[in-house]
Design an enzyme around this catalytic site. Structure first.
Site, PDB file in Angstrom:
ATOM      1  N   ASP A 226       0.857  -1.190   0.000  1.00 33.39           N
ATOM      2  CA  ASP A 226       0.000   0.000   0.000  1.00 33.39           C
ATOM      3  C   ASP A 226       0.895   1.243   0.000  1.00 33.39           C
ATOM      4  OD1 ASP A 226      -2.197   1.813   0.423  1.00 33.39           O
ATOM      5  OD2 ASP A 226      -3.354   0.142   1.206  1.00 33.39           O
ATOM      6  N   HIS A 249       2.122   2.165  -3.177  1.00 29.51           N
ATOM      7  CA  HIS A 249       1.180   3.098  -3.784  1.00 29.51           C
ATOM      8  C   HIS A 249       1.656   4.547  -3.711  1.00 29.51           C
ATOM      9  CE1 HIS A 249      -2.359   0.008  -3.258  1.00 29.51           C
ATOM     10  NE2 HIS A 249      -1.357  -0.444  -3.993  1.00 29.51           N
TER      11      HIS A 249
END
Ligand SMILES: *[C@@H]1O[C@H](CO)[C@@H](O)[C@H](O)[C@H]1NC(C)=O
Length: 401
Positions: A226, A249
């Site tokens: 993430d 991310h």
């Protein structure tokens, strides 16, 4: 003369050491086994209790020795403590229980937590292993139809109300969910961390900051499933520099305003960092129902290597893209500087400012940006909607002015 100076220095050192003794509490002295199989939590709690109750004038340290692997069940170290400075020195390896059942009846949001400890320094050359595999395998995010899937999995290190704290020099791997969470803390420094989890793991943010101010994160290598770093609500004066991010991310402000709250995020500086094969680079994401402000943000000196969305503002963030209906509200985003940003993108939109139709982005300043396709010769565009600002030397142009 020239012999006096070093002599004074040594004398000075000796007096400062004697003035501030560091009382160390080694977990082996409290019965830890270090075999990595038996639960060593009680030894850690006892060492912590003695360090925390030490002399007010001195410094105290809990030592986790280099030779050993220490299994800890979910554990919470409470302050306030007497010593103004507490060291938590991890030289060996700390491992989490392999099975989620160890959290039965306990708060599954945390594994190792510190609460109300001012002047806490967690560091060492050691390794902290969250053993997240079993959690990942049962996460609702990746297995929505699985019976008894879980939405909330433990954070490796949670710092709750830990003012003037530091976390440094450690390797943190395989967290069940977020690796490091800094919450309700003022003046917290993170330096020289290595955070690593596989790319395909659910919600394994590297570092998440929430309700905290004066936070510095520097010189760290972060790869996860993430955000490498995410900045949550009620944050100000956040400084992030020299981060190597990927996979992951990117570095994100948000997502903010999910439940319609008044967002308050300001003075954020993200600089001198690189992104390799991440989904995003410099990202701001908000939910339409959110209100309040994100302002005074600087993204500068960033390099992107094969990044999907190097520069992105998404004010239409939604669990399932396109499934949230159009709202009249939005978080006001203003005074965002993008400066000296270079590299390659794997999509054809290099700059995507998808600002709210109801509450436009304003005061966007772009300078010296050059983003090209990962595939040589492939054309690139920018999409800048409901955004007002200026640009100098920006390719592909955002405002076209
Ligand atoms: C902007 O957001 C809307 C709503 O999610 C979406 O439909 C649209 O494709 C986005 N625009 C770009 C350029 O990504």
């Amino acid at each position: 003369m020239d012999i006096m100076f070093p002599l004074m220095l040594i004398l000075g050192l000796v007096t400062s050491i004697t003035a501030l003794p560091i009382m160390n509490f080694d977990v082996f002295d409290y019965g830890a086994t270090g075999f990595g199989e038996d639960d060593d939590s009680q030894a850690f709690m006892d060492a912590w209790r003695d360090a925390c109750n030490g002399e007010t004038e001195g410094e105290a340290g809990v030592i986790v020795p280099e030779v050993g692997s220490f299994l800890l069940n979910p554990i919470m170290f409470y302050g306030p403590c007497n010593p103004q400075i507490i060291h938590f020195i991890i030289l060996g390896t700390i491992i989490a229980p392999g099975s989620p059942t160890s959290w039965n009846g306990l708060d599954s949001s945390q594994w190792i937590a510190f609460k109300d400890v001012t002047g806490l320094n967690v560091y060492g050359s050691g390794l902290v292993n969250g053993q997240g595999k079993r959690w990942w395998d049962q996460s609702c995010r990746y297995h929505p139809n699985k019976d008894g899937c879980t939405k909330l999995a433990p954070t490796v290190f949670k710092f709750l109300s830990c003012n003037e704290g530091t976390l440094s020099n450690l390797q943190i791997v395989n967290s069940p969910q977020t690796h490091v969470l800094i919450i309700d803390s003022k003046g917290f420094t993170v330096d020289n961390l290595m955070i690593q989890s596989p790319q395909n793991t659910p919600n394994t943010d590297g570092i998440h900051i929430h309700s905290s101010h004066e936070v510095k994160i520097t010189n760290s290598i972060i790869g996860s499933g993430d955000d490498c770093i995410s900045i949550g609500d009620f944050t100000s004066n956040i400084y992030i520099a020299n981060i190597i991010c990927g996979p992951g991310h990117g570095i994100s402000i948000g997502s903010l305003g999910k439940d319609g709250e008044m967002v308050q995020v300001e003075n954020i500086r993200i600089s001198d960092s690189s992104f390799k094969r991440t989904t995003n680079g410099a990202r701001i994401k908000t939910w339409q129902v959110g209100q309040g402000n994100i302002r005074h943000v600087i993204f500068e000196n960033l390099v992107f290597d094969d990044v999907e969305n190097p520069i992105i503002i998404d004010q239409y963030y939604c669990d399932v893209r396109g499934m949230c209906k159009e709202e009249k509200t939005g978080v006001k985003i203003s005074d965002v500087v993008y400066k000296n940003l270079y590299g390659t993108s794997s999509t054809n939109i290099a700059i995507n400012l998808n600002c709210s139709r109801s509450v436009r982005c304003s005061g966007i300043k772009m300078k010296n940006i050059n983003l090209v396709s990962t595939q040589p010769g492939k054309p690139m565009t920018s999409s800048c909607t409901n955004a007002v600002g200026t640009e100098v030397g920006v390719n592909p142009a955002c405002f076209g002015n």
